[in-house]
Design a protein around this motif. Sequence first.
Motif, short mmCIF file in Angstrom:
data_model
loop_
_atom_site.label_atom_id
_atom_site.label_comp_id
_atom_site.label_asym_id
_atom_site.label_seq_id
_atom_site.Cartn_x
_atom_site.Cartn_y
_atom_site.Cartn_z
N ARG A 1 0.83 -1.20 0.00
CA ARG A 1 0.00 0.00 0.00
C ARG A 1 0.87 1.25 0.00
N TYR A 19 -8.28 -0.72 -0.33
CA TYR A 19 -7.16 0.20 -0.58
C TYR A 19 -7.62 1.37 -1.45
N PRO A 66 -4.56 4.08 -2.05
CA PRO A 66 -3.58 3.56 -3.02
C PRO A 66 -4.14 3.47 -4.44
#
Length: 418
Positions: free
Chosen positions: A92, A126, A129
């Motif tokens: 990440r 995520y 990211p």
Amino acid sequence: MTEKIFTRNFHLADSHTLKLYRETGGYTALPKAFGMEPAAITEEVKKANLRGLGGAAFPTGVKWGFIPKGSTAPKYLVVNADEGEPGTFKDRYLMERDPHALIEGMVIAARAIGSHRGFVYIRGEYVNPWRVLDGAVKEAYAAGLLGKNIQGSGFDFDIVLHRGAGAYICGEETGLLSSLEGKKGWPKIKPPFPAIKGAFGQPTIVNNVETIMAVPHIINRGAAWFAALGTKSQGGTRLYSVSGHVEKPGVVEAPVSVTLRQLIYDHCGGIRGGRKLKAVVPGGSSAAILTPDEIDIQMDADGPKSKGSMIGSAGVIVMDETVSIPEALMVVARFYAHESCGQCTPCRESTGWIYKMSRRIVEGKGRKEDLDTILDVAKRGAGTTICAFYDGAVGPYISYIEKFRSEFEDLIMLGAHA
């Protein structure tokens, strides 16, 4: 002082931008790679001793070499950015702080295997990211670093970002490919291996984020340089996600020759509050647990293996003397029972049974035969399933009990006399 490869720009505020990546040497490996034959790129990665940095530690260049020679079929490069292994949080940061290194690595890897389309399968949770990587992909397209005729090379390559839905099993490469195809994320029987028949039935290479991000550095500085940073069996540095009872938890970049003791005491400041080390998981939750007298091992692909564990995703979870090992096993068992995809009977049934038994022990209702039952069930199921999920779950089931059996027995005895 450790040479920084993956984290060299982490301290810079705009490290995720194309401008800063270029200012610090980014996209200089690309023209070099375009001047090399595809087979020469693969050979350089082999000589660098780059191993997969997502879990299996398979030699990367060897894996690329499995793509059928002379095949005219479409070939795909798939980057595993699912990072679902508990205790692991390195990829990440790579995607948030150095996304263009991933893009450059993908273009080079794609040229090596003859792929013109790549996918990044990114964990659904995520969100940031994904946003950063999506922005970087758009920057790369606008700058002519992706798409048609990249940098006038005659090579075409496109990247598709695909967001998963948070299933641990989709970190297994064939389960990931099933999900990518729009199917249930169930692993597939091998052979055929993905390099022969992968995404959409075509030859496919699946690599981890960190693995691909090492490639531009290898092309720029040479295989010998990268290999010399590591050990005989593995080249380079890698990122270790260190969490738990240490003074300075976080992501540590170190040569793979670093010892587990050095990671805990030198890089992370030792055990929090001056307490004693009780146990440590060296490679994410599926790695067998190690005791304090087992930490003088190198953290490459072979070091933890020498103690019956594995490097896995290099997620180092440190436990001090206050930790209840039976409770720790119950938490891990609950996770695997929940995340089993249910396709294989030994995994589907055994993970549930083991969680129920471990919970019973923690609640003071354990039976003296429970420990041997857990060990028997765990060992019988190993190697009988389509993927390695259950084999990974077995690591903690067996090692926690065998190395800390008296702690489990004390709980059972206390429950019996309550």
